[in-house]
Design a protein around this motif. Structure first.
Motif, PDB file in Angstrom:
ATOM      1  N   ILE A 233       0.610  -1.019   0.013  1.00  0.00           N
ATOM      2  CA  ILE A 233       0.079   0.267  -0.254  1.00  0.00           C
ATOM      3  C   ILE A 233       0.455   1.285  -0.179  1.00  0.00           C
ATOM      4  O   ILE A 233       1.111   2.174  -0.865  1.00  0.00           O
ATOM      5  N   GLY A 234       1.757   1.433   0.595  1.00  0.00           N
ATOM      6  CA  GLY A 234       2.550   2.398   0.549  1.00  0.00           C
ATOM      7  C   GLY A 234       3.707   2.631  -0.604  1.00  0.00           C
ATOM      8  O   GLY A 234       3.684   3.315  -0.811  1.00  0.00           O
ATOM      9  N   VAL A 235       4.243   1.419  -1.176  1.00  0.00           N
ATOM     10  CA  VAL A 235       4.468   1.660  -2.202  1.00  0.00           C
ATOM     11  C   VAL A 235       3.979   2.194  -3.112  1.00  0.00           C
ATOM     12  O   VAL A 235       4.223   3.073  -4.820  1.00  0.00           O
ATOM     13  N   VAL A 236       3.097   1.348  -3.257  1.00  0.00           N
ATOM     14  CA  VAL A 236       1.335   2.745  -4.683  1.00  0.00           C
ATOM     15  C   VAL A 236       1.114   3.538  -4.397  1.00  0.00           C
ATOM     16  O   VAL A 236       1.187   4.756  -5.666  1.00  0.00           O
ATOM     17  N   GLY A 237       1.261   3.506  -2.696  1.00  0.00           N
ATOM     18  CA  GLY A 237       0.971   5.365  -2.480  1.00  0.00           C
ATOM     19  C   GLY A 237       2.294   6.498  -2.469  1.00  0.00           C
ATOM     20  O   GLY A 237       1.632   7.707  -3.786  1.00  0.00           O
ATOM     21  N   VAL A 238       3.260   6.495  -3.067  1.00  0.00           N
ATOM     22  CA  VAL A 238       4.862   6.734  -3.226  1.00  0.00           C
ATOM     23  C   VAL A 238       5.052   6.940  -4.828  1.00  0.00           C
ATOM     24  O   VAL A 238       5.374   7.233  -5.074  1.00  0.00           O
TER      25      VAL A 238
ATOM     26  N   LEU B 263      -0.452  12.334  -1.440  1.00  0.00           N
ATOM     27  CA  LEU B 263       0.400  11.328  -1.358  1.00  0.00           C
ATOM     28  C   LEU B 263       1.563  10.208  -0.531  1.00  0.00           C
ATOM     29  O   LEU B 263       1.681   8.810  -0.295  1.00  0.00           O
TER      30      LEU B 263
ATOM     31  N   GLY C  10       1.796   7.757   1.688  1.00  0.00           N
ATOM     32  CA  GLY C  10       2.306   6.392   1.256  1.00  0.00           C
ATOM     33  C   GLY C  10       3.681   5.868   2.322  1.00  0.00           C
ATOM     34  O   GLY C  10       3.752   4.729   3.061  1.00  0.00           O
TER      35      GLY C  10
ATOM     36  N   PHE D  20       3.070   3.719   5.668  1.00  0.00           N
ATOM     37  CA  PHE D  20       2.360   2.753   5.287  1.00  0.00           C
ATOM     38  C   PHE D  20       3.880   1.927   4.596  1.00  0.00           C
ATOM     39  O   PHE D  20       3.557   0.750   5.206  1.00  0.00           O
ATOM     40  N   TYR D  21       4.285   2.267   3.821  1.00  0.00           N
ATOM     41  CA  TYR D  21       5.390   1.502   4.057  1.00  0.00           C
ATOM     42  C   TYR D  21       6.354   1.190   4.890  1.00  0.00           C
ATOM     43  O   TYR D  21       7.009   0.230   4.730  1.00  0.00           O
TER      44      TYR D  21
END
Length: 144
Positions: free
Chosen positions: A76-81, A108, A112, A115-116
């Motif tokens: 989820i964190g990787v997608v946001g960043v 964003l 992210g 979460f990462y």
């Protein structure tokens, strides 16, 4: 209501602390194999232990759960960043980066990044538990 049992004892010169929902099976003179991590005061916080004398032991909750949960949170964190970086790249290619765009990118990344970081922490905790279980298993089978 829940009860937490905290047991502290010494193995050689080292203090060991076991924290859990069940009282650990530890008696004076028992042969113990313990894996854990040192806290700031030098006490070993047990991740896993085996009482070789009595054939009892305990390991923290499953490493697969920590690793899988960590992977999901990390993703989820990787997608946001990743979306933020993609959007930044698109704005730079067009040559137009408005203040609204910068705010969206910052939001964003702010979404992210935590979460990462939490996902990485969860995955590392799962790896530490798995390694501790392997070490306990190897050490206790050598002693029997």
């Amino acid at each position: 209501m829940s009860t937490t049992f905290i047991t502290t004892f010494s193995i050689g010169e080292r203090q060991v602390r076991i924290v859990g929902d069940d009282p650990p099976v530890v008696n004076p003179g028992d042969q113990m194999v313990v894996t854990g991590e040192l806290d700031r005061s030098g006490v070993v916080e047990a991740i896993c232990y085996v009482n070789v004398t009595r054939g009892a032991g305990h390991a923290q909750e499953g490493p697969l759960l920590w690793k899988t949960g960590g992977f999901v949170v990390l993703a989820i964190g990787v997608v946001g960043v990743g979306i933020a970086l993609f959007y930044l790249g698109a704005c730079l290619m067009v040559g137009k980066l408005a203040s609204d765009d910068a705010l969206l990118i910052a939001m964003l990344v702010a979404f992210g990044l935590p979460f990462y970081l939490v996902g990485r922490w969860m995955m590392r905790k799962g790896q530490r538990i798995a390694r501790a279980i392997r070490m306990i298993h190897a050490a206790s089978t050598r002693r029997t």
